[in-house]
Enzyme design. Structure first.
Site, PDB file in Angstrom:
ATOM      1  N   SER A 156       0.835  -1.200   0.000  1.00  0.00           N
ATOM      2  CA  SER A 156       0.000   0.000   0.000  1.00  0.00           C
ATOM      3  C   SER A 156       0.871   1.252   0.000  1.00  0.00           C
ATOM      4  CB  SER A 156      -0.969  -0.042   1.184  1.00  0.00           C
ATOM      5  OG  SER A 156      -1.937   0.979   1.078  1.00  0.00           O
ATOM      6  N   HIS A 209      -8.530   1.158  -0.701  1.00  0.00           N
ATOM      7  CA  HIS A 209      -8.416   0.111  -1.724  1.00  0.00           C
ATOM      8  C   HIS A 209      -9.784  -0.490  -2.066  1.00  0.00           C
ATOM      9  CE1 HIS A 209      -4.122   0.458  -1.388  1.00  0.00           C
ATOM     10  NE2 HIS A 209      -4.187   0.230  -0.086  1.00  0.00           N
TER      11      HIS A 209
END
Length: 304
Positions: free
Chosen positions: A92, A193
């Site tokens: 991430s 996400h």
């Protein structure tokens, strides 16, 4: 020995992170100072003194983690102890660290993008994230709520789902009914996400449109593909897609193993990624390098 550098994301922050490095290596101080100026935050005080809860907000955790990862890289390079990495990847936010650490973007460019990422994520639709332990991605997909997305496929038995809060509570009940070992609502500020981040994705897409991305020094495995890439255009596309896309960390680890990687070095705070590696590719060793002691110990045992 084939090595890969991996960079942690949000959730790896901890009180005291980076303090010893900052004290022992004065040449990294300007990096912390620049981050404080860009984010208008007393990052060093928050990182070194806390309180610990103050490190949890996205707009504090993300620059803190990024700066520490880059400080570790700078120390290795300045001290002449950087090993010859074959590949890199980041979880991430850690993908931004991988891009900066291996030449795709400058430190200043990356800081600006992370600030924009934090701000745009904060303005996105409300929601949260749920970690499901004990079930595979395919099992979770079989009962996925319409208003939820799989955000992180971390290990064969750890999946993170993003969505609105009503959907997450329904997912928690369904996961427990399907035999999940544990379900935890994560302490995050949004449904990262997932499709609920579409507005944030557009903001980042507009920001990088005219920004020059460079070819990395080594191939970088991107979150949304789990494949090694060097084409700057593809790296830019994947970084934008990551805002709403699934973090394919289980596949990334398995790809690194298939490429012949024998050791992972987690560059930055904590040992979260080493823990995920132990569950996914136990035959590949992983070492966390976040302190001067850890850096020198690894160097002496491998390269000294």
């Amino acid at each position: 020995m084939t090595l890969a550098a991996i960079f942690p994301g949000q959730g790896s922050q901890c009180l005291g992170m980076g303090h010893a490095l900052y004290q022992q290596f004065p040449y990294i101080k300007p990096w912390f100072q620049e981050a404080e100026e860009v984010f208008q935050l007393p990052l060093r005080t928050l990182m070194f003194e806390g309180p610990e809860d103050a490190l949890k907000p996205t707009h504090i955790a993300q620059p803190a983690l990024f700066v520490l990862s880059m400080a570790c890289m700078e120390v290795m390079r300045h001290e002449g102890i950087e090993p010859g990495f074959a590949y890199a990847a980041g979880h991430s936010l850690g993908e931004y660290s991988a891009f900066c650490g291996f030449g795709v973007l400058s430190f200043s460019q990356t800081l600006s993008l992370i600030r924009l990422r934090c701000e745009s994520m904060a303005r996105a639709m409300p929601g949260g994230m749920l970690a499901i332990l004990g079930l595979s991605m395919h099992q979770v997909e079989s009962f996925l709520q319409e208003n939820c997305d799989i955000a992180n496929d971390n290990t064969p038995q750890q999946v993170v789902v993003s969505g609105d809060l009503e959907g997450l509570h329904a997912m928690k009940e369904r996961a427990e009914a399907h035999g999940a070992r544990r379900c935890v609502i994560l302490n995050v500020s949004g449904p990262f996400h997932s499709r609920l981040m579409a507005d944030a994705q557009k903001v980042l897409s507009d920001a990088v449109k005219d920004l020059s991305f460079h070819e990395p020094k080594i191939p970088i495995l991107t979150n949304v593909s789990a494949l090694p890439k060097t084409d700057p255009l593809l790296l830019k596309q994947d970084l934008v897609q990551q805002i709403t896309g699934r973090v394919l960390w289980r596949s990334t680890q398995q790809t690194l193993q298939a490429l012949g990687v024998s050791e992972l070095l987690e560059i930055g705070s904590g040992r979260v990624l080493c823990g995920l590696a132990k569950q996914t590719i136990p035959n590949v060793s992983c070492t966390s390098l976040a302190t001067p002691e850890a850096l020198w110990a690894w160097h002496e045992s491998h390269l000294g």
